[in-house]
Design a protein around this motif. Structure first.
Motif, short mmCIF file in Angstrom:
data_model
loop_
_atom_site.label_atom_id
_atom_site.label_comp_id
_atom_site.label_asym_id
_atom_site.label_seq_id
_atom_site.Cartn_x
_atom_site.Cartn_y
_atom_site.Cartn_z
N THR A 1 0.95 -1.19 0.39
CA THR A 1 0.13 0.19 -0.06
C THR A 1 1.32 1.42 -0.22
OG1 THR A 1 -1.48 -1.54 1.13
CG2 THR A 1 -2.06 1.35 1.40
N ASN A 2 1.77 1.46 0.76
CA ASN A 2 2.73 2.69 0.83
C ASN A 2 3.49 2.59 -0.49
OD1 ASN A 2 2.73 3.17 3.54
ND2 ASN A 2 4.08 1.82 4.17
N CYS A 3 4.47 1.59 -0.95
CA CYS A 3 4.24 1.54 -2.57
C CYS A 3 3.54 2.23 -3.46
CB CYS A 3 4.95 0.45 -3.02
SG CYS A 3 6.43 -0.53 -2.26
N ILE A 4 2.25 1.96 -3.58
CA ILE A 4 1.26 2.52 -4.39
C ILE A 4 0.69 4.01 -4.33
CG2 ILE A 4 -1.50 2.10 -5.01
CD1 ILE A 4 -0.84 -0.66 -4.82
N ILE A 5 0.53 3.87 -2.58
CA ILE A 5 0.04 5.40 -2.63
C ILE A 5 1.20 6.38 -3.08
CG2 ILE A 5 -0.68 6.82 -0.48
CD1 ILE A 5 -2.46 4.26 -0.03
N HIS A 6 1.86 6.54 -1.35
CA HIS A 6 3.31 7.61 -2.11
C HIS A 6 4.48 6.70 -2.73
CE1 HIS A 6 1.56 8.25 1.59
NE2 HIS A 6 1.92 7.34 2.54
N ALA A 7 5.16 6.25 -3.08
CA ALA A 7 5.74 6.10 -4.32
C ALA A 7 5.40 6.35 -5.53
CB ALA A 7 6.36 4.31 -4.81
N TYR A 8 4.20 5.76 -5.95
CA TYR A 8 3.97 5.48 -7.37
C TYR A 8 2.59 6.92 -7.85
CZ TYR A 8 6.35 1.92 -8.15
OH TYR A 8 8.06 1.54 -8.45
N ASP A 9 1.99 7.21 -6.34
CA ASP A 9 1.27 8.27 -6.61
C ASP A 9 -0.18 7.31 -7.66
OD1 ASP A 9 0.31 10.71 -6.21
OD2 ASP A 9 0.76 11.88 -6.86
N ASN A 10 -0.61 6.38 -6.74
CA ASN A 10 -1.48 5.81 -7.65
C ASN A 10 -1.58 5.24 -9.24
OD1 ASN A 10 -3.32 4.44 -5.29
ND2 ASN A 10 -3.13 6.63 -5.01
N LYS A 11 -0.21 5.66 -10.20
CA LYS A 11 0.22 5.42 -11.51
C LYS A 11 0.35 3.70 -12.06
CE LYS A 11 2.67 9.17 -11.76
NZ LYS A 11 3.83 10.06 -12.34
N LYS A 12 -0.78 3.10 -12.21
CA LYS A 12 -0.80 1.96 -12.48
C LYS A 12 0.26 1.37 -13.35
CE LYS A 12 -6.23 1.35 -11.49
NZ LYS A 12 -5.88 2.84 -11.34
N GLN A 13 1.10 1.91 -13.93
CA GLN A 13 1.67 2.26 -15.35
C GLN A 13 3.50 1.25 -14.34
OE1 GLN A 13 0.56 4.47 -15.14
NE2 GLN A 13 2.67 5.70 -15.74
N GLU A 14 3.50 1.30 -13.25
CA GLU A 14 4.59 0.64 -13.09
C GLU A 14 5.20 -0.32 -12.04
OE1 GLU A 14 7.16 3.30 -12.55
OE2 GLU A 14 6.02 4.43 -13.87
N LYS A 15 5.95 -0.66 -11.75
CA LYS A 15 5.85 -2.52 -11.05
C LYS A 15 7.03 -2.45 -9.99
CE LYS A 15 5.30 -4.30 -15.02
NZ LYS A 15 4.00 -4.61 -15.63
N ILE A 16 6.37 -3.62 -9.28
CA ILE A 16 6.49 -3.56 -7.20
C ILE A 16 7.10 -5.16 -7.96
CG2 ILE A 16 5.90 -4.24 -5.24
CD1 ILE A 16 3.07 -1.83 -5.97
N ARG A 17 8.62 -5.42 -6.71
CA ARG A 17 8.52 -6.64 -6.80
C ARG A 17 8.78 -7.20 -5.98
NH1 ARG A 17 13.54 -6.21 -9.69
NH2 ARG A 17 14.66 -5.94 -7.73
#
Length: 82
Positions: free
Chosen positions: A50-66
């Protein structure tokens, strides 16, 4: 018990948070965890994703999390990379 490891990558879509939580919880079952340990890991993974999605990517769906996981006897190592 043999060591084991896995890596998974997925889009930074909020709908993938529950998927990530369940994948890590499933992977850790070979370490014979208690229900409390599984719940704790699921919570930690949920918060990290959730922190990655909200803070790091600002809810942009095209980024990747590993997620990278390794197990030992009764050990679980989890790395979440955004």
């Amino acid at each position: 018990m043999d060591r084991n490891e896995m890596k998974i990558e997925f889009g930074s879509d909020p709908r993938n948070e529950s998927f990530a939580r369940v994948v890590v919880a499933s992977f850790m079952t070979r370490t014979n965890p208690t229900l409390e340990e599984v719940a704790d890991i699921k919570t930690a993974v949920s918060e990290a994703i959730t922190n990655c999605i909200i803070h790091a990517y600002d809810n942009k769906k095209q980024e990747k999390i590993r997620i990278e996981c390794k197990t030992g006897k009764r050990e679980l190592f989890v790395t979440i990379i955004d």
